[in-house]
Design an enzyme around this catalytic site. Structure first.
Site, PDB file in Angstrom:
ATOM      1  N   CYS A 289       0.828  -1.217   0.000  1.00 14.05           N
ATOM      2  CA  CYS A 289       0.000   0.000   0.000  1.00 14.05           C
ATOM      3  C   CYS A 289       0.861   1.266   0.000  1.00 14.05           C
ATOM      4  CB  CYS A 289      -0.942   0.011   1.200  1.00 14.05           C
ATOM      5  SG  CYS A 289      -2.291  -1.156   1.003  1.00 14.05           S
TER       6      CYS A 289
ATOM      7  N   CYS B   6      -3.499   0.442  -3.384  1.00 16.37           N
ATOM      8  CA  CYS B   6      -4.169   0.829  -2.141  1.00 16.37           C
ATOM      9  C   CYS B   6      -3.390   1.971  -1.494  1.00 16.37           C
ATOM     10  CB  CYS B   6      -4.268  -0.369  -1.200  1.00 16.37           C
ATOM     11  SG  CYS B   6      -2.749  -1.355  -1.092  1.00 16.37           S
TER      12      CYS B   6
END
Ligand code: N1C
Length: 253
Positions: free
Chosen positions: A79, A160
């Site tokens: 992420c 993400c």
């Protein structure tokens, strides 16, 4: 004497054997696995890859043909590290090779194996060909285009946290709706996972476009409205400075 001379001449002029497509694939796969993908088996990945296109009409390879491949060698993501690009490939990779600040599609196993390669099959043959393959735009369902379309779909779906894209500020239209970034990746960015998209508009000394460029408005409109947006103009000089000196990942722009 003549026969010997001719034979010798032909033998000496024969080029050393080229690495076959499969050998390149396997060699790159081993390199990638050494780096980070321990546990994957390159022979299995190769045979799964090959099954997507061998023996088939090279204009009839839909994106789904690569689903089994992405199952044996999935796209993984950290992420906050996804880096997209469009018309800035060289800058992006020069920067990332040195800093390792971001993860691009070419940093994934399959992306690193297939980067800059061309391949296709033919009906009635079980071989992989590297010439005479359809160009990117010759037909939509060609083996190379379908691979990058499917890989980029999965790469964008995996993104993400904060995501970044490097766009080219030295052209009039930095955001191209019909590029892979515009047509495949942007629509797949999911606001449940992606918080913000930062555009790094890479510019030479005399930029052609800036963050107020009309095409960037199109990008904003195309982006899920719950995803934040930011645009920064960054010179090529600054980017190479960040790549060569110790500028931390969060301090370059
Ligand atoms: O069409 P683009 O760029 O917008 O595609 C780039 C975009 C990136 O964010 C990547 O995640 O899509 C992904 N991607 C690749 O990773 C990739 N590696 C090599 C898309 N295409 C990729 N290629 C080849 O570059 C492919 O053959 C295609 O034709 C070009 C796309 O370049 P672009 O127009 O600069």
């Amino acid at each position: 004497v003549l026969v010997v001379a001719i034979t010798l001449g032909v033998t000496l002029r024969r080029k050393p054997p080229q690495q076959t497509f499969k050998e390149t694939f396997i060699a790159r796969c081993h390199l990638a696995i050494k780096g980070q993908y321990k546990g994957s088996d390159c022979e299995t990945i190769w045979s799964t890859f090959e099954q997507a296109y061998v023996g088939r009409d090279p204009c009839k390879i839909p994106t789904d043909a690569y689903n089994p491949l992405f199952q044996v060698a999935p796209i993984t993501m950290t992420c906050g590290k996804a880096m997209f690009w469009s018309k800035t490939k060289d800058v992006v990779h020069a920067y990332n090779e040195n800093t390792k600040c971001f993860v691009t599609m070419e940093d994934t196993l399959l992306g690193s194996v297939l980067d800059n390669l061309i391949w296709c099959g033919k009906e009635g043959s079980n071989k992989t060909f590297t010439s005479g393959c359809p160009d990117w735009n010759a037909c939509k369902d060609n083996p190379v285009r379908s691979f990058w379309t499917q890989g980029s779909t999965k790469f964008a779906e995996a993104a993400c946290g904060d995501a970044t894209v490097m766009l080219n500020g030295n052209i009039a239209t930095p955001f191209d709706n019909s590029s892979v970034f515009g047509s495949v990746e942007v629509p797949k960015l999911n606001s449940a996972k992606v918080r913000k998209l930062t555009v790094v508009l890479v510019t030479a000394t005399t930029p052609v476009s800036d963050c107020s460029n009309e095409s960037l408005n199109e990008l904003r409109q195309k982006l899920d409205s719950k995803i934040g947006y930011e645009c920064k103009e960054v010179s090529e000089t600054r980017i190479s400075e960040c790549a060569s000196n110790d500028v931390s990942c969060t301090n370059c722009w």
